[in-house]
Design an enzyme around this catalytic site. Sequence first.
Site, PDB file in Angstrom:
ATOM      1  N   SER A 146       5.463  -2.374   5.958  1.00 17.51           N
ATOM      2  CA  SER A 146       4.525  -1.530   6.689  1.00 17.51           C
ATOM      3  C   SER A 146       3.173  -2.208   6.714  1.00 17.51           C
ATOM      4  O   SER A 146       2.829  -2.974   5.805  1.00 17.51           O
ATOM      5  CB  SER A 146       4.401  -0.170   5.992  1.00 17.51           C
ATOM      6  OG  SER A 146       3.282   0.546   6.471  1.00 17.51           O
ATOM      7  N   TYR A 159       2.355   4.449  -1.481  1.00 11.71           N
ATOM      8  CA  TYR A 159       3.184   3.864  -0.417  1.00 11.71           C
ATOM      9  C   TYR A 159       2.768   2.422  -0.139  1.00 11.71           C
ATOM     10  O   TYR A 159       3.611   1.524  -0.037  1.00 11.71           O
ATOM     11  CB  TYR A 159       3.071   4.706   0.857  1.00 11.71           C
ATOM     12  CG  TYR A 159       3.945   4.224   1.988  1.00 11.71           C
ATOM     13  CD1 TYR A 159       5.326   4.419   1.959  1.00 11.71           C
ATOM     14  CD2 TYR A 159       3.397   3.579   3.092  1.00 11.71           C
ATOM     15  CE1 TYR A 159       6.134   3.987   2.992  1.00 11.71           C
ATOM     16  CE2 TYR A 159       4.196   3.144   4.136  1.00 11.71           C
ATOM     17  CZ  TYR A 159       5.565   3.342   4.084  1.00 11.71           C
ATOM     18  OH  TYR A 159       6.359   2.906   5.121  1.00 11.71           O
TER      19      TYR A 159
END
Length: 248
Positions: A146, A159
């Site tokens: 990501s 995250y």
Amino acid sequence: MTDKLDLSGRTALVTGASRGIGYFIAKELAAAGAHVIAVARTVGGLEELDDEIKAAGGEATLVPLDLKDMAGIDRIGGALHERWGKLDIMVANAGILGVLSPIGHVEAKTFEKVMEINVTATWRLIRSLDPLLRASDAGRAIIMSSGAAHSAKAFWGPYAASKAAVEALARSWADETKNMPLRVNSVNPGATRTAMRAQAMPGEDPETLPHPSEVAAKIIHLASPELTETGKIFDVKQNRFTTYRMPE
């Protein structure tokens, strides 16, 4: 990378295959001729995927598995070895967002779950499948990351840290195997119309984002036997590989 991908006779394992990007990567791989081993928690989603793959003339093997089951991940490697003796493509796609929160407010159990699913399970998958990918004439590992791994924005700590960790694992693995046929790359899919994105950005209009099928169509070319790049990150929005460099 050519537009038409031929994966006839090749095996491909995809985690998180019951929905989102993983679902459409599995469909694309099957459409290109690969036998897809689809791994996910949600049986209903897997069965829907299987129906679509078979309706299009493809083949799939369903593996209902919660990636918290580390021994279950280990068993996948043994089962694939018995049936095929190798694995050609691994797509480590499954992941969870956790919570968007100041770091000091994140509960320990939430942080640990994000690391367990996003990092530890990915490492365990690599450990289980590495020998099988090395046995392929053109093993391909695709690790879903990501942009959060690099932007490290406020409130995205767990995250972002998890995705930075899996990228580091992928880079080390790529360096270990750079003189072998195995190619290992990470992917930044960018903002995509998925349930995870909606969880992260509830006020965003999903229609402004690319559909996961569009994203998957670009990612599957990393499974090509002709691919030469390794240890890089493929940026879907830019539709190109980008290279890591030391902080400046």
